[in-house]
Design an enzyme around this catalytic site. Structure first.
Site, PDB file in Angstrom:
ATOM      1  N   CYS A 119      -9.464  11.300 -13.252  1.00  0.00           N
ATOM      2  CA  CYS A 119      -9.373   9.990 -12.603  1.00  0.00           C
ATOM      3  C   CYS A 119     -10.738   9.455 -12.182  1.00  0.00           C
ATOM      4  O   CYS A 119     -10.855   8.279 -11.841  1.00  0.00           O
ATOM      5  CB  CYS A 119      -8.457  10.065 -11.390  1.00  0.00           C
ATOM      6  SG  CYS A 119      -6.797  10.551 -11.831  1.00  0.00           S
ATOM      7  N   HIS A 262      -9.950   4.284  -6.664  1.00  0.00           N
ATOM      8  CA  HIS A 262      -8.975   4.820  -7.619  1.00  0.00           C
ATOM      9  C   HIS A 262      -7.577   4.663  -7.020  1.00  0.00           C
ATOM     10  O   HIS A 262      -7.338   5.029  -5.862  1.00  0.00           O
ATOM     11  CB  HIS A 262      -9.296   6.286  -7.896  1.00  0.00           C
ATOM     12  CG  HIS A 262      -8.214   7.002  -8.632  1.00  0.00           C
ATOM     13  ND1 HIS A 262      -7.656   6.499  -9.789  1.00  0.00           N
ATOM     14  CD2 HIS A 262      -7.566   8.173  -8.379  1.00  0.00           C
ATOM     15  CE1 HIS A 262      -6.718   7.338 -10.224  1.00  0.00           C
ATOM     16  NE2 HIS A 262      -6.649   8.351  -9.386  1.00  0.00           N
ATOM     17  N   ASN A 292      -0.436   5.537 -10.749  1.00  0.00           N
ATOM     18  CA  ASN A 292      -1.754   6.129 -10.997  1.00  0.00           C
ATOM     19  C   ASN A 292      -1.968   6.256 -12.510  1.00  0.00           C
ATOM     20  O   ASN A 292      -1.329   7.093 -13.153  1.00  0.00           O
ATOM     21  CB  ASN A 292      -1.805   7.505 -10.315  1.00  0.00           C
ATOM     22  CG  ASN A 292      -3.113   8.234 -10.556  1.00  0.00           C
ATOM     23  OD1 ASN A 292      -3.932   7.832 -11.390  1.00  0.00           O
ATOM     24  ND2 ASN A 292      -3.309   9.326  -9.841  1.00  0.00           N
TER      25      ASN A 292
HETATM   26  N1  ACO Z   1      11.555  12.027  -4.257  1.00  0.00           N
HETATM   27  C1  ACO Z   1      12.193  12.552  -3.202  1.00  0.00           C
HETATM   28  N2  ACO Z   1      11.751  13.643  -2.528  1.00  0.00           N
HETATM   29  C2  ACO Z   1      10.630  14.199  -2.958  1.00  0.00           C
HETATM   30  C3  ACO Z   1       9.897  13.698  -4.056  1.00  0.00           C
HETATM   31  C4  ACO Z   1      10.414  12.579  -4.700  1.00  0.00           C
HETATM   32  N3  ACO Z   1       9.796  12.017  -5.772  1.00  0.00           N
HETATM   33  N4  ACO Z   1       8.809  14.466  -4.230  1.00  0.00           N
HETATM   34  C5  ACO Z   1       8.825  15.416  -3.286  1.00  0.00           C
HETATM   35  N5  ACO Z   1       9.949  15.257  -2.527  1.00  0.00           N
HETATM   36  C6  ACO Z   1      10.362  16.065  -1.375  1.00  0.00           C
HETATM   37  C7  ACO Z   1       9.839  17.476  -1.461  1.00  0.00           C
HETATM   38  O1  ACO Z   1      10.681  18.290  -2.259  1.00  0.00           O
HETATM   39  C8  ACO Z   1       9.814  17.871  -0.018  1.00  0.00           C
HETATM   40  O2  ACO Z   1      11.133  18.236   0.352  1.00  0.00           O
HETATM   41  P1  ACO Z   1      11.382  19.634   1.090  1.00  0.00           P
HETATM   42  O3  ACO Z   1      10.630  19.531   2.376  1.00  0.00           O
HETATM   43  O4  ACO Z   1      12.876  19.675   1.234  1.00  0.00           O
HETATM   44  O5  ACO Z   1      10.802  20.670   0.165  1.00  0.00           O
HETATM   45  C9  ACO Z   1       9.506  16.572   0.737  1.00  0.00           C
HETATM   46  O6  ACO Z   1       9.800  15.509  -0.205  1.00  0.00           O
HETATM   47  C10 ACO Z   1       8.062  16.481   1.139  1.00  0.00           C
HETATM   48  O7  ACO Z   1       7.227  16.832   0.034  1.00  0.00           O
HETATM   49  P2  ACO Z   1       5.671  16.769   0.137  1.00  0.00           P
HETATM   50  O8  ACO Z   1       5.083  17.286  -1.127  1.00  0.00           O
HETATM   51  O9  ACO Z   1       5.237  17.401   1.434  1.00  0.00           O
HETATM   52  O10 ACO Z   1       5.436  15.185   0.244  1.00  0.00           O
HETATM   53  P3  ACO Z   1       4.134  14.424   0.654  1.00  0.00           P
HETATM   54  O11 ACO Z   1       4.370  13.630   1.857  1.00  0.00           O
HETATM   55  O12 ACO Z   1       2.922  15.310   0.618  1.00  0.00           O
HETATM   56  O13 ACO Z   1       3.980  13.379  -0.549  1.00  0.00           O
HETATM   57  C11 ACO Z   1       2.748  13.078  -2.577  1.00  0.00           C
HETATM   58  C12 ACO Z   1       3.832  13.871  -1.870  1.00  0.00           C
HETATM   59  C13 ACO Z   1       3.201  11.629  -2.658  1.00  0.00           C
HETATM   60  C14 ACO Z   1       2.619  13.654  -3.971  1.00  0.00           C
HETATM   61  C15 ACO Z   1       1.425  13.168  -1.790  1.00  0.00           C
HETATM   62  O14 ACO Z   1       1.138  14.512  -1.475  1.00  0.00           O
HETATM   63  C16 ACO Z   1       0.255  12.606  -2.590  1.00  0.00           C
HETATM   64  O15 ACO Z   1       0.202  11.423  -2.882  1.00  0.00           O
HETATM   65  N6  ACO Z   1      -0.726  13.441  -2.926  1.00  0.00           N
HETATM   66  C17 ACO Z   1      -1.854  12.993  -3.748  1.00  0.00           C
HETATM   67  C18 ACO Z   1      -1.476  13.134  -5.194  1.00  0.00           C
HETATM   68  C19 ACO Z   1      -2.410  12.406  -6.115  1.00  0.00           C
HETATM   69  O16 ACO Z   1      -2.930  11.366  -5.771  1.00  0.00           O
HETATM   70  N7  ACO Z   1      -2.583  12.968  -7.310  1.00  0.00           N
HETATM   71  C20 ACO Z   1      -3.367  12.374  -8.325  1.00  0.00           C
HETATM   72  C21 ACO Z   1      -4.829  12.522  -8.089  1.00  0.00           C
HETATM   73  S1  ACO Z   1      -5.790  11.685  -9.254  1.00  0.00           S
HETATM   74  C22 ACO Z   1      -5.933  12.527 -10.767  1.00  0.00           C
HETATM   75  O17 ACO Z   1      -6.925  13.112 -11.062  1.00  0.00           O
HETATM   76  C23 ACO Z   1      -4.820  12.545 -11.744  1.00  0.00           C
END
Ligand code: ACO
Length: 339
Positions: A119, A262, A292
């Site tokens: 990214c 980004h 993204n």
């Molecule tokens: N729908 C519903 N529930 C979900 C989903 C979904 N799509 N995804 C996860 N959950 C659930 C999980 O299972 C978890 O439930 P549990 O507690 O019963 O296990 C709960 O939601 C919380 O999960 P977390 O992973 O703690 O959620 P978080 O608030 O951290 O959000 C997210 C997740 C959106 C992925 C966040 O961590 C994030 O944006 N991180 C950055 C990711 C990113 O930007 N990646 C790309 C980088 S750039 C590149 O190089 C490609």
């Protein structure tokens, strides 16, 4: 053969273009595939839909459309380009897709190669292009950021599949011979020791070759991501690198016209903007429509803001890319616009 320029110092941003696949997939549609909801995805990420390439579309095609639009904005013919840099982690061909883009455009005088920094790829490519321009080795460079992560997402993993989409964006950059320099500065960083938090790893099986020799045979596993660790990395490193860059150049955050980050997650954009007290109206975001799109997010957002008239020639922009590697970087530049 390019004749070196002896007087060149400055870098200009002359045109932009972008292209996205026609098929948009809403959060509600994704809910038919994995257990999720529009409310969960919007509140955690700001994403409402993403574009996904169909079986007839390719990276070369999307990149070609974005590049043609950037060339058209600058008023340049394809054969006036000296170099094409294609920032991508998802080429149509592992040997590189940039030469196919070169052929498609008819950029017969350009060398072309791929550059991979996930990214951060577009930002890394812009900085790379600037070195060729500043050294006088090249006069005109096309930089494309394009990815089709939909080919590598595990569409049954709700923790990651809701985030990603496909797109291509492009800018055309020119060496200035009159002292104008629209790239104020940049910083680039990598930390491979933390790379396991976001990977698209190769997997292989050992197969007998001849005698006691074996060879590896395989492909790639889908994207593996520790979302919370990536989030923490982004909200720590992006403000830090931007702060350092602004301080190095004596630029106050309130003098910026735009923050162009980004597009990974709206919460990350908001956290960075808060840290610098940049008002929301100056934080560019199109996450809701595309999610993204990896190396494409920054040039697609830039192009939309230029074409809508939000970004005007002379506007000062602070940009930061971050992602797998881990890699991250920042650049401070002004939009030059066509000559
Ligand atoms: N729908 C519903 N529930 C979900 C989903 C979904 N799509 N995804 C996860 N959950 C659930 C999980 O299972 C978890 O439930 P549990 O507690 O019963 O296990 C709960 O939601 C919380 O999960 P977390 O992973 O703690 O959620 P978080 O608030 O951290 O959000 C997210 C997740 C959106 C992925 C966040 O961590 C994030 O944006 N991180 C950055 C990711 C990113 O930007 N990646 C790309 C980088 S750039 C590149 O190089 C490609």
């Amino acid at each position: 053969m390019v004749e070196p320029l002896s007087t060149t110092r400055g870098v200009l941003f002359r045109g932009s273009g972008s292209a996205t696949p026609s098929r948009s997939i809403s959060n509600a549609e994704l809910g038919q595939r994995v257990q999720t909801s529009d409310e969960w995805i919007r509140s955690r990420t700001g994403i409402a839909a993403r574009r996904v390439v169909n079986s007839d579309e390719s990276l070369a095609e999307l990149s070609g459309l974005a590049a043609e639009r950037a060339l058209e904005m600058a008023g340049w013919s394809a054969d006036s380009i000296d170099l094409i840099l294609l920032a991508t982690s998802t080429p149509d061909d592992l040997f590189g897709s940039a030469p196919r883009l070169q052929a498609r455009l008819g950029a017969t005088n350009a060398a072309a190669f791929d550059l991979t920094a996930a990214c951060s790829g577009f930002l890394f490519a812009v900085v790379t292009a600037a070195q060729y321009l500043r050294s006088g080795a090249m006069r005109r460079i096309l930089v494309v950021g394009a990815d089709q992560l939909s080919r590598w997402v595990n569409w049954d993993d709700r923790r990651s599949c809701v985030l990603f989409g496909d797109a291509a964006g492009a800018v055309v950059m020119e060496a200035s011979e009159n002292g104008q320099d629209d790239l104020d500065g940049f910083l680039l960083r990598s930390d491979g020791s933390r790379g396991e938090v976001l990977q698209l790893p190769q997997v292989s099986q050992r197969k007998p070759l001849v005698g006691d020799a074996s060879h590896q045979c395989g492909g790639f596993d889908p994207i593996q991501m520790n979302g919370q660790e990536v989030y923490k990395f982004a909200v720590r490193e992006v403000p830090a690198i931007l702060e350092k860059l602004l301080a190095q150049h004596g630029v106050a955050a309130d003098s910026l016209d735009w923050l162009l980050l980004h597009q990974a997650n709206q919460r990350i954009l908001d956290a960075v903007a808060d840290r610098f007290s940049v008002p929301t109206k100056k934080v560019l975001s199109n996450l809701a429509h595309y999610g993204n799109t990896s190396a494409a997010t920054i040039p697609v957002m830039l192009d939309e803001a230029v074409r809508s008239g939000s970004i005007q020639p002379g506007h000062r922009i602070a940009s930061s890319g971050f992602g797998a590697g881990l890699s991250w970087g920042a650049a401070l530049f002004r939009w030059s616009g066509p000559a």
